[in-house]
Structure formats: C-alpha cells, structure tokens
Write a protein that holds these residues in place. Sequence first.
Motif, mmCIF file in Angstrom:
data_model
loop_
_atom_site.group_PDB
_atom_site.id
_atom_site.type_symbol
_atom_site.label_atom_id
_atom_site.label_comp_id
_atom_site.label_asym_id
_atom_site.label_seq_id
_atom_site.Cartn_x
_atom_site.Cartn_y
_atom_site.Cartn_z
ATOM 1 N N ASN A 69 6.406 29.937 -0.736
ATOM 2 C CA ASN A 69 5.515 29.665 0.274
ATOM 3 C C ASN A 69 6.419 28.630 1.320
ATOM 4 O O ASN A 69 7.152 27.742 0.946
ATOM 5 C CB ASN A 69 4.273 28.391 -0.062
ATOM 6 N N PRO A 70 6.727 29.170 2.316
ATOM 7 C CA PRO A 70 7.901 28.763 3.154
ATOM 8 C C PRO A 70 7.359 27.216 3.858
ATOM 9 O O PRO A 70 8.236 26.416 4.135
ATOM 10 C CB PRO A 70 7.788 29.808 4.617
ATOM 11 N N ASP A 71 6.040 27.124 3.768
ATOM 12 C CA ASP A 71 5.532 25.572 4.212
ATOM 13 C C ASP A 71 5.919 24.557 3.046
ATOM 14 O O ASP A 71 6.679 23.423 3.541
ATOM 15 C CB ASP A 71 4.129 25.637 4.469
ATOM 16 N N LEU B 44 0.623 -1.156 0.110
ATOM 17 C CA LEU B 44 -0.110 0.089 0.102
ATOM 18 C C LEU B 44 0.978 1.289 -0.046
ATOM 19 O O LEU B 44 1.594 1.300 1.059
ATOM 20 C CB LEU B 44 -0.951 0.003 1.308
ATOM 21 N N LYS B 45 0.780 2.123 -1.046
ATOM 22 C CA LYS B 45 1.359 3.364 -1.100
ATOM 23 C C LYS B 45 0.808 4.347 0.050
ATOM 24 O O LYS B 45 -0.205 4.363 0.171
ATOM 25 C CB LYS B 45 1.427 3.938 -2.391
ATOM 26 N N ILE B 46 2.004 4.917 0.777
ATOM 27 C CA ILE B 46 1.417 5.952 1.586
ATOM 28 C C ILE B 46 2.169 7.095 1.509
ATOM 29 O O ILE B 46 3.349 7.090 1.297
ATOM 30 C CB ILE B 46 1.418 5.508 3.081
ATOM 31 N N PHE B 47 1.687 8.303 1.917
ATOM 32 C CA PHE B 47 2.576 9.603 2.227
ATOM 33 C C PHE B 47 2.514 9.739 3.794
ATOM 34 O O PHE B 47 1.501 9.491 4.284
ATOM 35 C CB PHE B 47 1.811 10.745 1.543
ATOM 36 N N VAL B 48 3.343 10.355 4.184
ATOM 37 C CA VAL B 48 3.591 10.744 5.564
ATOM 38 C C VAL B 48 3.185 12.329 5.765
ATOM 39 O O VAL B 48 3.700 13.105 5.043
ATOM 40 C CB VAL B 48 5.048 10.515 6.370
ATOM 41 N N GLN B 49 2.422 12.517 6.326
ATOM 42 C CA GLN B 49 1.556 13.961 6.552
ATOM 43 C C GLN B 49 2.629 14.760 7.416
ATOM 44 O O GLN B 49 2.709 14.496 8.545
ATOM 45 C CB GLN B 49 0.260 13.997 6.825
ATOM 46 N N VAL B 50 2.901 16.206 7.036
ATOM 47 C CA VAL B 50 3.638 16.987 7.856
ATOM 48 C C VAL B 50 3.183 18.074 8.104
ATOM 49 O O VAL B 50 2.650 18.764 7.158
ATOM 50 C CB VAL B 50 5.392 17.156 7.362
ATOM 51 N N ASN B 51 2.989 18.352 9.320
ATOM 52 C CA ASN B 51 2.391 19.906 9.759
ATOM 53 C C ASN B 51 3.325 20.965 9.611
ATOM 54 O O ASN B 51 4.044 21.559 10.638
ATOM 55 C CB ASN B 51 1.637 19.795 11.175
ATOM 56 N N ASN C 189 -2.347 24.428 14.760
ATOM 57 C CA ASN C 189 -3.406 23.368 15.560
ATOM 58 C C ASN C 189 -4.314 22.755 14.821
ATOM 59 O O ASN C 189 -4.827 21.753 15.287
ATOM 60 C CB ASN C 189 -3.636 24.142 16.898
ATOM 61 N N SER C 190 -4.825 23.482 14.092
ATOM 62 C CA SER C 190 -6.112 23.191 13.240
ATOM 63 C C SER C 190 -5.476 22.131 12.004
ATOM 64 O O SER C 190 -6.597 21.441 11.592
ATOM 65 C CB SER C 190 -6.687 24.543 12.522
ATOM 66 N N LYS C 191 -4.427 22.017 11.990
ATOM 67 C CA LYS C 191 -4.078 20.893 10.857
ATOM 68 C C LYS C 191 -3.440 19.647 11.344
ATOM 69 O O LYS C 191 -2.768 19.651 12.553
ATOM 70 C CB LYS C 191 -3.066 21.609 9.899
ATOM 71 N N ASN C 192 -3.551 18.464 10.874
ATOM 72 C CA ASN C 192 -3.187 17.292 11.223
ATOM 73 C C ASN C 192 -1.612 17.005 10.678
ATOM 74 O O ASN C 192 -1.086 17.969 9.665
ATOM 75 C CB ASN C 192 -3.712 16.238 10.885
ATOM 76 N N GLY C 193 -0.829 16.235 11.251
ATOM 77 C CA GLY C 193 0.523 16.044 10.464
ATOM 78 C C GLY C 193 1.410 15.973 11.416
ATOM 79 O O GLY C 193 1.425 16.394 12.650
ATOM 80 N N ILE C 194 2.762 15.289 11.439
ATOM 81 C CA ILE C 194 3.741 15.186 12.340
ATOM 82 C C ILE C 194 4.492 16.403 12.242
ATOM 83 O O ILE C 194 4.529 17.278 11.306
ATOM 84 C CB ILE C 194 4.576 14.011 12.144
ATOM 85 N N ALA C 195 5.274 16.523 13.329
ATOM 86 C CA ALA C 195 6.192 17.821 13.478
ATOM 87 C C ALA C 195 7.372 17.706 12.315
ATOM 88 O O ALA C 195 7.537 16.338 12.035
ATOM 89 C CB ALA C 195 6.802 17.930 14.745
#
Length: 283
Positions: free
Chosen positions: A194-196, A138-145, A150-156
């Motif tokens: 965009n710095p993000d 299963l392909k996955i992306f790791v979500q990064v905040n 605080n309103s967004k999900n994701g790891i630091a």
Amino acid sequence: MHRFFKMTSETRITEAMKTVLARVETASAKRKQELPKLPTRLVAVSKTKPVSTIIEAYQLSQRNFGENYVQELVEKSRHEEIETNCPDIRWHFIGHLQTNKVKKLFETQNLYMVETVDSEKIAAELNKHWNPTEGKKLKIFVQVNTSQENSKNGIATSDCCKVVGFILKECPNLEFAGLMTIGSIDHDLSKGPNPDFQSLLRCREDVCEKLSLPIESVELSMGMSSDFEHAIEVGSTNVRVGSTIFGARQYSERRASRHSRRSRKSESGSIDEKIANMKVTDT
C-alpha cells in the motif's frame, strides 16, 4: 430467545478475538527484519457496541479500546460496569476531534491516547487542558493524510516535521508517540505494498532524521479490519480492528447519514440504553 442471542453473540466475540490475535501474531512474525522491533498493539474498536461486548473482550485480556465519538467515549468510560469490571482499560480516541470538544474528552476515565491530532491548534488545545497526573503525559499520534483525499482528515506529509516539532517544543503535557494514517480503502496488494503505508514509513524516517528522534520511539498506527495484516507486515505497531471482532454495525437513520459523510475517516459513539434508543444493534 434474548439470552440465546446474547450467548451466541458473546461466543462469536470470543472466537473472533482469538482469531484476530492469532492473525496479529502471524503478521508480526512476517515483519521485515530491518524494521524497528516494536510490539503490535491491537485496539478493539467498540463504536456503537454495548458495554457487555467490551467487558467480554476485556475478560479475554484485551485492554486497548477505541471510540470515535467524544460523548459515547465519556459515557462508556464512566459506566458502572466498565469501572467495576475493567479497571485497567485503556481508551483511545480515534475520531476527528474539534477544539470545542477537548474539555469534554478529558472527562473520560482511563484515557490512554488521542490518535487523531491533525493540527498544531488541536495539539495546543490538548496541551492546555490536560492535567498530568503524577507527571503522566497524554500520548498522542499525529494523523497524516497520506492518500491526499479531501474526505480524510490529517496533515500533509510535507508538514510532519513542522507539526511534530511544534508538539515536542511547545506541548510539554503531550507525549508524541508516533504517526497515524488510514490510507486508501481499495488498494490491490497484487500491485505491491500500500503506497499510503509506505508514505507514512518515509514520514517517520524524515521526522526522526530532522528532529533527532530514535526510530524505535516513533510508532506507526495504520491498518484496520480490511488491511491490518498487511499493515503489520510493513511496519505498523498499532492497528484498529472493529467489525472483525464485534461484527458489522447498524446505524439509526440519523447516525447512518452522519456516518456516510464521515465514511472511512477512521474505524472505530452511547452506553447500552442509548444504543437501544438509537436502534443500533449488534450483527
């Protein structure tokens, strides 16, 4: 009247798809030469939209579609018209995923990718319940905040290497495909990139260096309807575009309340009859 509206809506979707694909191609050509030469994947976000619009986009050679809600994704993927008319469709789950929804998610036909893995716990649960068909991971992306909201999900950002390392070592049924972020909503490009998005680029460099991964093997998923061209230019290989293709969404009062609480967590779910019952309409 209904037939006229449907024809007008379908014509609009056809025109929108062609326009978005042209914009993707133009932005890809502007990508910096030093970045990995990876193709750009367009994920058409069909959240709350009826099956007929998905089929039309599919008939225009669109294959990747994204959904936010597990129940809606499962129902759409198993819809008779989708199974008949869209045999090669690739479904992306792009909403926040809870561990108690993983088994239900895996009822999805043609599930291609989960883009929102935001903890080792979720990764372990996906790995536990995924049954590889012919060795297919299963392909996955790791979500990064990256915006640290605080309103967004994701790891630091500081946890990227730790979480990716866990997936590579402890999750043999998962294929780490890359990193994903949503980023700030109102960035003014006159002030620079965009710095993000730049933060996610640095995360990839760090992950590849410390875990000895070739940079060409790690995708970046960033960019939505309002900023996908800029995202592609700075290195995104996966963009999620919904309202620009399918039109703005309208929600029932209950779902509108839920949607406002989750606003901007991701862009991207019930089949046509349920959509009608919820008073959700195309616009």
